[in-house]
Design an enzyme around this catalytic site. Sequence first.
Site, PDB file in Angstrom:
ATOM      1  N   CYS A 256      -1.319   5.250  11.527  1.00 13.02           N
ATOM      2  CA  CYS A 256      -1.666   5.010  12.937  1.00 13.02           C
ATOM      3  C   CYS A 256      -3.070   4.428  13.066  1.00 13.02           C
ATOM      4  O   CYS A 256      -3.321   3.526  13.882  1.00 13.02           O
ATOM      5  CB  CYS A 256      -1.596   6.312  13.731  1.00 13.02           C
ATOM      6  SG  CYS A 256      -0.003   7.121  13.658  1.00 13.02           S
TER       7      CYS A 256
HETATM    8  C1  BEZ Z   1       0.648   8.214   9.560  1.00 13.89           C
HETATM    9  O1  BEZ Z   1       0.237   7.731  10.620  1.00 13.89           O
HETATM   10  O2  BEZ Z   1       0.161   7.873   8.495  1.00 13.89           O
HETATM   11  C2  BEZ Z   1       1.762   9.221   9.531  1.00 13.89           C
HETATM   12  C3  BEZ Z   1       1.980  10.039  10.607  1.00 13.89           C
HETATM   13  C4  BEZ Z   1       3.002  10.982  10.548  1.00 13.89           C
HETATM   14  C5  BEZ Z   1       3.804  11.051   9.404  1.00 13.89           C
HETATM   15  C6  BEZ Z   1       3.590  10.186   8.353  1.00 13.89           C
HETATM   16  C7  BEZ Z   1       2.569   9.250   8.407  1.00 13.89           C
END
Ligand code: BEZ
Length: 220
Positions: A46
């Site tokens: 994100c």
């Molecule tokens: C991420 O943004 O890296 C992420 C968020 C939730 C689960 C897996 C990855």
Amino acid sequence: MPGLTIGDTVPNLHVQTTHGDFKLHDYFSGSWTILFSHPGDFTPVCTTELGKMAKYSEEFNKRGVKLLGLSCDDLNSHKEWIKDIEAYTPGAKVDYPIISDPTRDIIKQLNMVDPAEKDPKGSQLPSRALHIVGPENTIKLSFLYPATTGRNMDEVVRVLDSLQRASKHKVATPVDWKPGEPVVISPGVNNEEAKAMFPQGFQTVDLPSKKEYLRFTQVS
Ligand code: BEZ
């Protein structure tokens, strides 16, 4: 998953954001808008996505497109997280609002829930959903990616270019199309109409069926 899909009007929800509270339609206000959600603040994928979105702000401005992010965490968390996002992506300024949705009501109404992801307290989390909303507040295109797969922002810009051309002309964009390349004339347009609509001309591909449905032209 049932819920909001192409052609539906986005519900005019009241949202709390890093830029204050507003109703979604007031924010859209007749512009194209990208409404995109994230599983959570301070998560790796994100952080890279929000930075890239901010870095592309000139591309979105050129196309008259507003951005609106969403992650369920609270507004203080969002404000702290923005510092990390901007530090990770040099030159990125997160100047678009990010919605907070602690009750998960918004992600349910916007069809952004990831059935596989839960936070440590067992609450639902958003998928990497992305809705492109047209000037009439309706969904023009949606992506739905799982938490493990970051989106491709060049693809977001490319599909915007396709949608905006199709909204101006009776055309569609073929496989792997990029701006500047020929588009195809929509099947609902007959050849007589096409001659009037596309004075620049068009080329019909000769196919074994002899059905004249694959017609290329240029529009901007
Ligand atoms: C991420 O943004 O890296 C992420 C968020 C939730 C689960 C897996 C990855």
